[in-house]
Structure formats: C-alpha cells, structure tokens
Motif scaffolding. Structure first.
Motif, PDB file in Angstrom:
ATOM      1  N   ALA A 214      -1.275  46.734  76.108  1.00 12.76           N
ATOM      2  CA  ALA A 214      -0.302  47.033  77.291  1.00 12.76           C
ATOM      3  C   ALA A 214       0.277  48.308  77.272  1.00 12.76           C
ATOM      4  O   ALA A 214       0.425  49.340  78.366  1.00 12.76           O
ATOM      5  CB  ALA A 214       0.699  45.935  77.748  1.00 12.76           C
ATOM      6  N   LEU A 215       1.000  48.705  76.240  1.00 17.01           N
ATOM      7  CA  LEU A 215       1.696  50.129  76.145  1.00 17.01           C
ATOM      8  C   LEU A 215       0.848  51.233  76.093  1.00 17.01           C
ATOM      9  O   LEU A 215       1.014  52.392  76.987  1.00 17.01           O
ATOM     10  CB  LEU A 215       2.350  49.874  74.774  1.00 17.01           C
ATOM     11  N   LEU A 216      -0.347  51.040  75.547  1.00 16.67           N
ATOM     12  CA  LEU A 216      -1.219  52.327  75.421  1.00 16.67           C
ATOM     13  C   LEU A 216      -1.530  52.572  77.000  1.00 16.67           C
ATOM     14  O   LEU A 216      -2.297  53.450  77.163  1.00 16.67           O
ATOM     15  CB  LEU A 216      -2.434  51.944  74.528  1.00 16.67           C
ATOM     16  N   ARG A 217      -2.079  51.587  77.866  1.00 17.66           N
ATOM     17  CA  ARG A 217      -2.427  51.706  79.071  1.00 17.66           C
ATOM     18  C   ARG A 217      -1.562  52.368  79.831  1.00 17.66           C
ATOM     19  O   ARG A 217      -1.926  53.072  80.779  1.00 17.66           O
ATOM     20  CB  ARG A 217      -2.647  50.463  79.929  1.00 17.66           C
ATOM     21  N   ASP A 218      -0.215  52.594  79.475  1.00 15.37           N
ATOM     22  CA  ASP A 218       0.685  53.263  80.135  1.00 15.37           C
ATOM     23  C   ASP A 218       0.631  54.734  80.079  1.00 15.37           C
ATOM     24  O   ASP A 218       0.539  55.644  81.132  1.00 15.37           O
ATOM     25  CB  ASP A 218       2.113  52.847  79.580  1.00 15.37           C
ATOM     26  N   ALA A 219       0.028  55.149  79.106  1.00 15.26           N
ATOM     27  CA  ALA A 219      -0.274  56.546  78.621  1.00 15.26           C
ATOM     28  C   ALA A 219       0.784  57.742  78.713  1.00 15.26           C
ATOM     29  O   ALA A 219       0.558  58.757  78.659  1.00 15.26           O
ATOM     30  CB  ALA A 219      -1.468  57.054  79.715  1.00 15.26           C
ATOM     31  N   ARG A 220       1.894  57.004  79.070  1.00 14.92           N
ATOM     32  CA  ARG A 220       3.309  57.939  78.744  1.00 14.92           C
ATOM     33  C   ARG A 220       3.714  58.066  77.437  1.00 14.92           C
ATOM     34  O   ARG A 220       4.712  58.786  77.299  1.00 14.92           O
ATOM     35  CB  ARG A 220       3.925  57.657  79.772  1.00 14.92           C
ATOM     36  N   PHE A 221       3.503  57.078  76.501  1.00 20.93           N
ATOM     37  CA  PHE A 221       3.984  57.039  75.354  1.00 20.93           C
ATOM     38  C   PHE A 221       2.955  57.190  74.246  1.00 20.93           C
ATOM     39  O   PHE A 221       1.713  56.683  74.291  1.00 20.93           O
ATOM     40  CB  PHE A 221       4.878  55.709  75.251  1.00 20.93           C
ATOM     41  N   ASP A 222       3.491  57.764  73.008  1.00 15.49           N
ATOM     42  CA  ASP A 222       2.713  57.650  71.757  1.00 15.49           C
ATOM     43  C   ASP A 222       2.968  56.493  71.101  1.00 15.49           C
ATOM     44  O   ASP A 222       4.263  56.233  70.501  1.00 15.49           O
ATOM     45  CB  ASP A 222       2.891  59.076  70.999  1.00 15.49           C
ATOM     46  N   ILE A 223       2.044  55.633  70.695  1.00 18.72           N
ATOM     47  CA  ILE A 223       2.393  54.468  70.231  1.00 18.72           C
ATOM     48  C   ILE A 223       2.076  54.341  68.837  1.00 18.72           C
ATOM     49  O   ILE A 223       0.945  54.766  68.185  1.00 18.72           O
ATOM     50  CB  ILE A 223       1.589  53.187  70.903  1.00 18.72           C
ATOM     51  N   HIS A 224       2.985  53.962  67.754  1.00 14.26           N
ATOM     52  CA  HIS A 224       2.718  53.741  66.444  1.00 14.26           C
ATOM     53  C   HIS A 224       3.005  52.314  65.983  1.00 14.26           C
ATOM     54  O   HIS A 224       4.179  51.716  66.646  1.00 14.26           O
ATOM     55  CB  HIS A 224       3.854  54.712  65.625  1.00 14.26           C
ATOM     56  N   VAL A 225       2.405  51.994  65.006  1.00 15.09           N
ATOM     57  CA  VAL A 225       2.486  50.527  64.652  1.00 15.09           C
ATOM     58  C   VAL A 225       2.680  50.473  63.008  1.00 15.09           C
ATOM     59  O   VAL A 225       2.055  51.156  62.291  1.00 15.09           O
ATOM     60  CB  VAL A 225       1.348  49.434  64.868  1.00 15.09           C
ATOM     61  N   CYS A 226       3.583  49.645  62.771  1.00 14.42           N
ATOM     62  CA  CYS A 226       3.811  49.419  61.342  1.00 14.42           C
ATOM     63  C   CYS A 226       4.412  48.154  61.075  1.00 14.42           C
ATOM     64  O   CYS A 226       5.607  47.668  61.475  1.00 14.42           O
ATOM     65  CB  CYS A 226       4.992  50.487  60.747  1.00 14.42           C
ATOM     66  N   ALA A 227       3.632  47.219  60.564  1.00 11.29           N
ATOM     67  CA  ALA A 227       3.632  45.760  60.835  1.00 11.29           C
ATOM     68  C   ALA A 227       3.263  45.182  59.244  1.00 11.29           C
ATOM     69  O   ALA A 227       2.453  45.606  58.572  1.00 11.29           O
ATOM     70  CB  ALA A 227       3.121  44.912  61.823  1.00 11.29           C
ATOM     71  N   PRO A 228       3.744  43.727  58.959  1.00 10.66           N
ATOM     72  CA  PRO A 228       3.493  43.479  57.632  1.00 10.66           C
ATOM     73  C   PRO A 228       2.024  43.111  57.507  1.00 10.66           C
ATOM     74  O   PRO A 228       1.405  42.751  58.597  1.00 10.66           O
ATOM     75  CB  PRO A 228       4.390  41.896  57.530  1.00 10.66           C
ATOM     76  N   GLN A 229       1.335  43.160  56.504  1.00 13.15           N
ATOM     77  CA  GLN A 229      -0.107  42.758  56.309  1.00 13.15           C
ATOM     78  C   GLN A 229      -0.362  41.277  56.572  1.00 13.15           C
ATOM     79  O   GLN A 229      -1.252  40.813  56.851  1.00 13.15           O
ATOM     80  CB  GLN A 229      -0.413  42.990  54.796  1.00 13.15           C
ATOM     81  N   SER A 230       0.706  40.425  56.284  1.00  8.59           N
ATOM     82  CA  SER A 230       0.437  38.948  56.335  1.00  8.59           C
ATOM     83  C   SER A 230       1.722  38.478  57.197  1.00  8.59           C
ATOM     84  O   SER A 230       2.600  39.103  57.534  1.00  8.59           O
ATOM     85  CB  SER A 230       0.537  38.196  54.872  1.00  8.59           C
ATOM     86  N   ASP A 231       1.776  37.120  57.388  1.00  9.60           N
ATOM     87  CA  ASP A 231       2.857  36.354  58.095  1.00  9.60           C
ATOM     88  C   ASP A 231       4.128  36.614  57.162  1.00  9.60           C
ATOM     89  O   ASP A 231       4.110  35.938  56.160  1.00  9.60           O
ATOM     90  CB  ASP A 231       2.492  35.004  58.424  1.00  9.60           C
ATOM     91  N   ARG A 232       4.988  37.107  57.779  1.00 11.22           N
ATOM     92  CA  ARG A 232       6.514  37.011  57.161  1.00 11.22           C
ATOM     93  C   ARG A 232       7.551  36.785  58.175  1.00 11.22           C
ATOM     94  O   ARG A 232       8.543  37.440  58.327  1.00 11.22           O
ATOM     95  CB  ARG A 232       6.637  38.500  56.887  1.00 11.22           C
ATOM     96  N   SER A 233       7.148  35.845  59.009  1.00 12.80           N
ATOM     97  CA  SER A 233       7.965  35.500  60.038  1.00 12.80           C
ATOM     98  C   SER A 233       9.351  34.808  59.758  1.00 12.80           C
ATOM     99  O   SER A 233      10.436  34.595  60.439  1.00 12.80           O
ATOM    100  CB  SER A 233       7.230  34.559  61.141  1.00 12.80           C
TER     101      SER A 233
END
Length: 390
Positions: free
Chosen positions: A87-106
């Motif tokens: 959804a954020l990429l469809r906006d096209a106004r922002f550069d989206i970066h992701v850094c998330a855990p490899q596994s569930d760490r909720s």
C-alpha cells in the motif's frame, strides 16, 4: 539587529569599505531569496532544456524521496507487513525500506541482542529495499537507524505493522511490535505501531487488508505533518484497529489500560518438548557462532558435566509428584507459556481496551516520560482533530 561602529577602533576608509561589503551581501541575499522562492520541481519530474535561459541557469533537478522504515513483531513473512508495504509503495511519494525479524518475535518485549552476531539477509518484498534480521524488533530498528545497514541516516517515520493481535494495556510491555516504535522514539524518530485485533477462528487475511486501508489516512497525515513540524513530539502512537475494520466507529484517543492477557504455564511431557539437537539446528544463527559460544562456556559446562556424570535424569511432568529423589538424581521438568485472553468488564470507555472492543480505532500516545502524559494526550487529541480534516 543594530550594529554599532566605534570610530576610535576603525578608520573612516575602513568603515566605508565595510558598508560597501554589507550592501553587496544584502543584494546577494535578496537574489538568493528570489531563487529559492521559485516553485520546486515536482517529485519525479525530469529536467530538459526549454529555451535560451537554460544555458544561463542550471537547475538542480535532484529529488530524494522521504524514507519510511517498516518493521513488525511477527516476522518478515507476515501478511500484515506485506500488505502495508504494498500500500505504501502504491503511493510512490516515499522510499520504503523494511527491516524486520526473520521469525516471529511478537512477544520479545524490548529485548536487544548482545554478545551474539546477528545476520541481515536481503529479501524481496514488492520492490521495497528489505532485510530480514536474526534478532528482535528492537534490534531491527536500532540496526536500521544506526546507518550500518542502509545508506541513509534516518527515515522520516518508522511504522511497525500491521501486527496481528492487540497490544492494549499491559500487553504493551510484552509486545515486540510496540518495542520497535519505542526504540525509534528513543533514537528521536517519529513512529507508529499498528495492530489489528485479530480474533482466532474469525479473522482472515482480507481483514488485514482492510486494517491497512483504515490506517492509511493516519499514516499520510503523520507524514504530512512531520514535514510541516506539527506532528506530536515526545511520543509515539499505538494504533489498534478493531476486528471489523470497515465498520469502525471512528478514531479515538485513549489512555493505556491495566488490561492484560493471563499468563498460563502448563507442564508438558518430554515428548512434547523439542529436543536440544532439533532446537539447535532450527536456530537460524550461524553454526560457527554457536560453536564459538560453546567454546567460551566449555570450562563451566565441562565442570558441570563431570559433577552430574553419575546422576540419573528423572523427567517429570507435574510439580505435585510425591516422594523424594536421591542426590544422584537430577529432576528435569518442561513447561510451556501461553497467553489466555480474558474479558474485562466495567472499564472506562476512554481506555484502549474498551474503545477497541467497542469498535473504535484506539490511538494511544506512549511516552518515555509518564509524567507528561496529560500534556501529550492533549497534543495528540488536538493534532488528530485537525489532521484528519485536511
């Protein structure tokens, strides 16, 4: 600002020269102001020569999109994260970066990893620049903001979500999803945590997509007002989406409740407990790192093995087993922790848990300093009243 010239320190000729310099500088500043007042080049626009004036004035057509960092508590493969990134990429106004855990760490809380080496591996998520990290959500945000992983210094906003399950009340202290934005706040970066009140055997992935759609106006308002400097400071927003997102009753600024899930420890049998070898091999960290850790502990572990080499292990499931064990026996027990949802009645409607269960999108400002909470709540309430009307 008035400037006083003391003639006993400066000759008349020197004063005249200074006046000429000041006049020249004033003209240059006025010219620079006119240049800066020209309309900026739109995002994504390309420069092309359109006339003779282009030969005299070289326009700066470089444009850098604001960076938004996305993380979560459930891991890189969570559908809520993927749907939010798309959804954020469809906006096209922002550069989206992701850094998330490899596994569930909720439910890792705000734990960080020390004395171990973390691995960050690039992954493909709808074209975003993305890494999965063998650490906690707090690790992911800290690493991303450090500048060691990405080339930029800091994003304009950190978003954790969309996470499945409520982080209301005291559950915030257990939540890895909440820890990511809190770490961003510690580092001075505005942040949001977005969670969906997932109901077991009722909710489905399409509900997560609806939760993303409901959260987008808040995200866009936050990004706009961060740029304007009017976004609330000294706090981050914990946003809880109700289990029926599209029929929500609206946005409501709430206070953190005392609600929490019950912690249920259950004794389990040995055959339900994963073997040491299986757990060891399932760990995603480097085998070499594990061996190095074992070698550091070799002396203590060896001494313990020699002490217990003659003992006989006795595995039991219940703490209520009668009888005494000899000094040559080692008792080993296995337990599993589960969170049990519990209803809470007669709760103030302005608290996060009650507002969420009543069908509101609960927005709870969380601060590192609890003493200024009322001031922050007022600031967030005023911001929200204006932000969603623009």
């Amino acid at each position: 600002m008035a400037t006083t010239v003391r003639n006993n320190f400066m000759t008349q000729s020197l004063i005249t020269n200074l006046q000429q310099v000041l006049v020249s500088r004033s003209d240059a500043l006025e010219e620079g102001k006119k240049i800066h007042e020209q309309p900026p080049t739109p995002a994504g626009a390309h420069c092309s020569g359109t006339g003779a004036a282009d030969a005299d004035v070289e326009e700066d057509c470089s444009y850098t999109k604001p960076v938004v960092l996305v993380t979560n508590g459930e891991g890189i493969e969570s559908p809520g994260l993927t749907l939010l990134v798309q959804a954020l990429l469809r906006d096209a106004r922002f550069d989206i970066h992701v850094c998330a855990p490899q596994s569930d760490r909720s439910v890792s809380g705000h734990s960080v990893t020390t004395r171990e080496t973390l691995a960050a591996c690039s992954v493909e998520i709808s074209g975003a620049t993305a890494f999965q990290v063998t650490g906690t959500p707090a690790d992911c945000v800290s690493l991303a903001l450090s500048g060691a992983l990405f080339s930029w210094s800091k994003p304009v906003l950190v978003i954790s979500g969309v996470n499945r399950g409520s982080s209301c009340g005291h559950n915030m202290f257990y939540s890895g999803a909440v820890a990511g934005p809190r770490e961003a706040l510690i580092c001075g970066v505005p942040s949001l945590c977005i969670s969906f009140n997932w109901k077991k055997d009722v909710s489905c992935e399409s509900d997560l997509k609806d939760a993303v759609d409901v959260s987008l106006p808040l995200i866009h308002a936050a990004l706009r007002d961060i740029e304007k400097g009017t976004f609330p400071k000294n706090c981050f927003l914990n946003i809880e989406i109700p289990s029926s997102p599209l029929t929500n009753k609206g946005f409501k600024v709430t206070r953190q409740s005392l609600w929490r899930s019950s912690l249920s420890w259950q004794a389990v049998s040995a055959n339900r407990h994963p073997s040491v070898g299986g757990h060891f091999m399932s760990n995603q960290q480097s085998l070499g790192i594990k061996l190095a850790q074992l070698s550091r502990d070799a002396s203590a572990a060896g001494a313990a093995r020699r002490l217990n080499s003659q003992r006989k292990n006795v595995e039991i499931e219940s703490v209520g087993i009668a009888g005494k064990f000899s000094s040559q026996q080692t008792v080993k027990k296995y337990f599993r922790l589960e969170f049990v949802e519990k209803e809470q009645e007669d709760v103030d409607e302005d608290l996060d848990y009650r507002a969420l269960e009543d069908g509101f999108v609960a927005i709870t400002p969380l601060s590192l300093n609890p003493n200024n909470w009322f001031e922050i709540q007022s600031s967030v309430s005023n911001w929200l009243a204006v932000a969603l009307c623009q």
